[in-house]
Motif scaffolding. Structure first.
Motif: not given
Length: 74
Positions: A3-6, A22-26, A41-48
């Motif tokens: 998954h790729r997010y700005r 921006p695409a993942l609230p919170g 943030i990479r770790e936070a995105i993975q958890c999300y």
């Protein structure tokens, strides 16, 4: 599946960096340097993403988002 997010990096007055997706609230994090902030943030995105998939929630489609700049009078 990848998954790729700005992400947005913002320098803080103390020299650290805030970062959010921006695409993942919170989904926010911080770091002492841009590299630290991006690692965090990479770790936070993975958890999300893992949490959303575990709970059967749809992941936001960043491709459907539009970016614009708005100017307002000072």
């Amino acid at each position: 599946m990848a998954h790729r997010y700005r992400v947005i990096l913002e320098p803080e007055p103390d020299g650290s960096y805030a970062v959010w997706v921006p695409a993942l609230p919170g989904c926010v994090s911080q770091g002492e340097s841009p590299e630290d902030a991006l690692r965090n943030i990479r770790e936070a995105i993975q958890c999300y993403v893992e949490s959303a998939l575990k709970h059967g929630e749809a992941l936001p489609d960043e491709a459907a988002m539009t970016e614009a700049t708005v100017e307002v009078p000072a």
